[in-house]
Write an enzyme that holds these catalytic residues in place. Structure first.
Site, PDB file in Angstrom:
ATOM      1  N   ASP A 186      -0.326   4.434   1.032  1.00  0.00           N
ATOM      2  CA  ASP A 186      -0.698   5.430   2.032  1.00  0.00           C
ATOM      3  C   ASP A 186       0.021   5.181   3.351  1.00  0.00           C
ATOM      4  OD1 ASP A 186      -2.228   3.051   2.295  1.00  0.00           O
ATOM      5  OD2 ASP A 186      -3.703   4.085   3.543  1.00  0.00           O
ATOM      6  N   GLU A 192      -5.079   1.402   2.487  1.00  0.00           N
ATOM      7  CA  GLU A 192      -5.024   0.286   3.431  1.00  0.00           C
ATOM      8  C   GLU A 192      -5.115   0.742   4.873  1.00  0.00           C
ATOM      9  OE1 GLU A 192      -3.139  -2.711   6.101  1.00  0.00           O
ATOM     10  OE2 GLU A 192      -2.529  -0.647   5.703  1.00  0.00           O
ATOM     11  N   GLU A 193      -4.567   1.921   5.184  1.00  0.00           N
ATOM     12  CA  GLU A 193      -4.535   2.382   6.568  1.00  0.00           C
ATOM     13  C   GLU A 193      -5.917   2.760   7.115  1.00  0.00           C
ATOM     14  OE1 GLU A 193      -2.199   2.076   8.528  1.00  0.00           O
ATOM     15  OE2 GLU A 193      -0.280   2.165   7.470  1.00  0.00           O
ATOM     16  N   GLU A 231       4.396  -5.825   3.784  1.00  0.00           N
ATOM     17  CA  GLU A 231       4.261  -5.181   5.099  1.00  0.00           C
ATOM     18  C   GLU A 231       5.470  -5.530   5.967  1.00  0.00           C
ATOM     19  OE1 GLU A 231       2.100  -3.066   6.174  1.00  0.00           O
ATOM     20  OE2 GLU A 231       0.123  -3.396   5.288  1.00  0.00           O
ATOM     21  N   HIS A 267       0.834  -1.205   0.000  1.00  0.00           N
ATOM     22  CA  HIS A 267       0.000   0.000   0.000  1.00  0.00           C
ATOM     23  C   HIS A 267       0.868   1.255   0.000  1.00  0.00           C
ATOM     24  CE1 HIS A 267       0.452   0.985   4.351  1.00  0.00           C
ATOM     25  NE2 HIS A 267       0.425  -0.312   4.552  1.00  0.00           N
ATOM     26  N   HIS A 277       3.863   3.168  12.693  1.00  0.00           N
ATOM     27  CA  HIS A 277       3.089   4.240  13.322  1.00  0.00           C
ATOM     28  C   HIS A 277       3.844   4.931  14.459  1.00  0.00           C
ATOM     29  CE1 HIS A 277      -0.884   2.047  11.947  1.00  0.00           C
ATOM     30  NE2 HIS A 277       0.033   2.125  10.993  1.00  0.00           N
ATOM     31  N   ASP A 298       6.433   1.038   7.383  1.00  0.00           N
ATOM     32  CA  ASP A 298       5.042   0.664   7.069  1.00  0.00           C
ATOM     33  C   ASP A 298       4.484   1.580   5.989  1.00  0.00           C
ATOM     34  OD1 ASP A 298       2.450  -0.308   7.112  1.00  0.00           O
ATOM     35  OD2 ASP A 298       1.937   0.712   8.987  1.00  0.00           O
TER      36      ASP A 298
END
Length: 381
Positions: free
Chosen positions: A73, A137-138, A163, A71, A354, A103
């Site tokens: 985003d 995805e987030e 990931e 992903h 994150h 990530d």
């Protein structure tokens, strides 16, 4: 090597925070990188500045395709200050820092570079090698859903998701069930609370019931362990001198294979219905996110090839493992009929996801390029 690291830095410097997403510039960067090696790609617009990208190296058709998926985003950088600019892509002491480095722009960039190296080698593939770079995805996996609806998964033999796995091979991940519970009361002046119905007090009763009486129905998974429940967000009230008439609670549940999400919802509803029967409270439940767990049997060909490839490259034994987060595989696997084999392998450390001062180790990023390349050749040649 330097071109690969530079490409990663360019990707990190593009802000693709979700919401709103802003994945299209990342997709255009990938498109330009692939074009240098003669790989055609299609940027599929999903909305203002939002897009998926699909690229393909055609094979002979003798084998089913292998899909690299990642992903574009990221989450926001957060309120805690960073040592390095979250969009500076600073390279320092063997690490590249920036939001999304782990990530999962590190994994996605490595997949793109691996694909270009395969294209430049001129090798004939027996099946297609596909890159599926997704939006959203987030938040809601909107990009993966769009790809399923467009038929991307026809004739797919296996999928690798980049990931963060810290260089390990994950063959399973948990599902996610996010619920929002709303308690309703009746407003009144704070000096006359008996004239109102306090929604916060009723939510407190529900939280206590959840803690004391709620039980998961499950069998412990040997890779993923047990399900978890986290009280994530709560809000209620408007002023100190007003009895609150609304209180909302969001819950993050992570599930293991075999659990029934509908049954979990019913068990939660049963708790607040018991409170409603004994009080003046009223509750509502909304499902915010519903993603199934994913597990590929360790006996599948993809797992054996992955473990053997990693052992050959890195000179150590690898074992199948599981991870607690969910991925776009929660959309792709059901979209492919439920039997799509998937591994999760990426250079990032899942514990950095994150976090402030997020980074990816340069060496692991370069290792990932070699792994993706070698696995594709083993699977498709």
């Amino acid at each position: 090597m330097q071109e690969a690291v530079q490409f990663l830095k360019e990707m990190i410097r593009l802000k693709s925070v979700n919401p709103p997403g802003d994945e299209e510039p990342v997709a255009r960067l990938i498109e330009a990188m692939l074009k240098k090696s003669g790989i055609e790609s299609e940027v599929r617009i999903l909305g203002t500045n939002r897009a998926n990208l699909v690229a393909r190296i055609k094979g002979t058709g003798a084998k089913k395709s292998l899909v690299y998926s990642g992903h574009m985003d990221t989450v926001p950088p957060g309120d805690i200050s960073w040592k390095f600019d979250p969009y500076g892509a600073v390279e320092h002491e063997g690490h590249v820092y920036g939001r999304g480095a782990s990530d999962m722009k590190g994994g996605l960039a490595a997949m793109v570079v691996a694909m270009t190296e395969i294209a430049r080698s001129g090798v004939t593939l027996q099946g297609d090698l596909v890159l599926a770079a997704t939006a959203g995805e987030e938040v809601d996996c909107c990009g993966a859903r769009a790809m399923v609806e467009e038929g991307l998964l026809q004739e797919v033999g296996a999928m690798v998701i980049g990931e963060p796995s810290n260089g390990e091979i994950f063959t399973a991940h948990k599902g996610a069930l996010w619920l929002e519970i709303t308690a309703y009361g009746k407003t009144a002046h704070g000096s006359m609370p008996e004239q109102g119905v306090n929604a916060i007090e009723h939510m407190n009763r529900f939280i206590n019931a959840l803690r004391d009486r709620f039980k998961f129905r499950y069998d412990r998974d040997h890779l993923l362990g047990e399900p978890t429940l986290n009280l994530s967000v709560i809000s209620g009230g408007v002023k100190t001198n007003v009895v609150p008439d609304v209180c909302r609670l969001q819950i993050d549940i992570r599930t293991v294979p075999g659990q029934d999400h509908l049954q979990i919802v019913a068990d939660v509803e049963r708790l607040f219905k018991e409170i409603e029967a004994d009080t003046s409270a009223k509750f509502e439940l909304a499902v915010l996110n519903d993603k199934p767990s994913v597990r590929t049997p360790v006996t599948h060909e993809l797992i054996g090839l992955s473990l053997a490839t990693a052992k050959e490259l890195f000179q150590k034994d690898f074992q199948p493992a599981g991870v607690r987060y969910f991925t776009d595989a929660s959309v792709f696997v059901p979209g492919a009929g439920g039997d799509l084999p998937v591994i999760v392998y990426g250079p990032g450390d899942e514990k950095m996801a994150h976090q402030p001062d997020e980074f990816v180790e340069t060496a692991k990023y370069l290792d990932a390029i070699q792994f993706y390349k070698a696995l594709a050749l083993r699977f498709l040649v």
